[in-house]
Design a protein around this motif. Sequence first.
Motif, PDB file in Angstrom:
ATOM      1  N   TRP A  56       0.857  -0.633  -0.473  1.00 57.25           N
ATOM      2  CA  TRP A  56      -0.057   0.216  -0.258  1.00 57.25           C
ATOM      3  C   TRP A  56       1.097   1.227   0.226  1.00 57.25           C
ATOM      4  N   SER A  57       0.547   2.263  -0.639  1.00 60.05           N
ATOM      5  CA  SER A  57       1.170   3.654  -0.728  1.00 60.05           C
ATOM      6  C   SER A  57       0.701   4.175   0.544  1.00 60.05           C
ATOM      7  N   PRO A  58       1.612   4.562   1.156  1.00 56.77           N
ATOM      8  CA  PRO A  58       0.511   5.638   3.218  1.00 56.77           C
ATOM      9  C   PRO A  58      -0.341   5.909   3.196  1.00 56.77           C
ATOM     10  N   ASP A  59      -0.840   6.978   1.538  1.00 59.62           N
ATOM     11  CA  ASP A  59      -2.395   7.229   1.692  1.00 59.62           C
ATOM     12  C   ASP A  59      -3.236   6.634   1.572  1.00 59.62           C
ATOM     13  N   GLY A  60      -2.980   4.908   1.401  1.00 63.36           N
ATOM     14  CA  GLY A  60      -4.335   4.304   1.206  1.00 63.36           C
ATOM     15  C   GLY A  60      -4.758   3.595  -0.013  1.00 63.36           C
ATOM     16  N   ASN A  61      -4.505   5.283  -1.145  1.00 65.12           N
ATOM     17  CA  ASN A  61      -5.203   5.098  -2.555  1.00 65.12           C
ATOM     18  C   ASN A  61      -4.692   4.269  -3.240  1.00 65.12           C
ATOM     19  N   SER A  62      -2.945   3.608  -3.501  1.00 62.06           N
ATOM     20  CA  SER A  62      -2.461   2.563  -4.195  1.00 62.06           C
ATOM     21  C   SER A  62      -1.961   1.937  -3.933  1.00 62.06           C
ATOM     22  N   ILE A  63      -1.693   1.012  -4.620  1.00 64.45           N
ATOM     23  CA  ILE A  63      -1.137  -0.440  -4.995  1.00 64.45           C
ATOM     24  C   ILE A  63      -0.007  -0.499  -5.560  1.00 64.45           C
ATOM     25  N   ARG A  79       8.071  -6.418 -13.432  1.00 67.39           N
ATOM     26  CA  ARG A  79       8.573  -4.890 -13.958  1.00 67.39           C
ATOM     27  C   ARG A  79       7.352  -4.534 -12.206  1.00 67.39           C
ATOM     28  N   VAL A  80       7.504  -3.468 -12.107  1.00 62.42           N
ATOM     29  CA  VAL A  80       7.534  -2.418 -10.703  1.00 62.42           C
ATOM     30  C   VAL A  80       6.022  -2.100 -11.438  1.00 62.42           C
ATOM     31  N   TRP A  81       4.451  -2.691 -10.521  1.00 62.53           N
ATOM     32  CA  TRP A  81       3.711  -1.800 -11.529  1.00 62.53           C
ATOM     33  C   TRP A  81       3.011  -1.279 -10.542  1.00 62.53           C
ATOM     34  N   VAL A  82       2.111  -0.277 -10.699  1.00 58.71           N
ATOM     35  CA  VAL A  82       1.120   0.569  -9.169  1.00 58.71           C
ATOM     36  C   VAL A  82      -0.360   0.617  -9.963  1.00 58.71           C
ATOM     37  N   MET A  83      -1.346   0.422  -9.155  1.00 57.52           N
ATOM     38  CA  MET A  83      -2.501   0.240  -9.255  1.00 57.52           C
ATOM     39  C   MET A  83      -3.901   1.407  -7.976  1.00 57.52           C
ATOM     40  N   ASN A  84      -4.539   1.872  -8.466  1.00 61.26           N
ATOM     41  CA  ASN A  84      -5.212   2.462  -7.836  1.00 61.26           C
ATOM     42  C   ASN A  84      -6.193   1.030  -6.633  1.00 61.26           C
ATOM     43  N   ALA A  85      -6.335   1.805  -5.698  1.00 57.99           N
ATOM     44  CA  ALA A  85      -6.952   0.855  -4.154  1.00 57.99           C
ATOM     45  C   ALA A  85      -8.106  -0.460  -4.919  1.00 57.99           C
TER      46      ALA A  85
END
Length: 168
Positions: A56-63, A79-85
């Motif tokens: 989790w991102s510190p604000d809890g909005n992204s992973i 690879r490193v990816w990111v997505m919304n919560a």
Amino acid sequence: WDPDWQPNGGRIVFQSKEGPHWEIFGVNPDGSGLASLTRPVTTLVDQLPSNVSPVWSPDGNSIAYLSNRDENNNAGAWRVWVMNADGSNVTRLTDDPAGEFMPRWSPDGSRIAFVREGDLRAGTYEAVYTMRPDGTDVRQISSGDGGSDFWPSWSPDGTQVVFAAIRN
């Protein structure tokens, strides 16, 4: 496997083996609300890619997480990816020929530390890097000379990164 609490305690993300591959799920702490956050784009491939290591991102909005999905939706390099919560807005952040792993958010969410594989034929080893959450401003912060650097962890104030190292 590999669970991570949302900073506000709202949800837990984890990876689970789904047949021959791994996917990321979210669930409420009481076990309700189980939802798949990742899924295969297509099953018409030689090998289904996996999605693992959610954090989790510190604000809890992204992973941030790892996926070995390549441009043809086959299994390839990690690879490193990111997505919304909620699993939407999936974005690949890295695209180096070497694979990457172990993503870790900085405490303020402004950077992600990760490990990039080396090329043993060229005499390079794993090293720690950081980048912005949009994949820009990639910086190598450890040398990896003569060994491997891995398991990055941010200091509480986000000004330093400690990591494990194996040296010859």
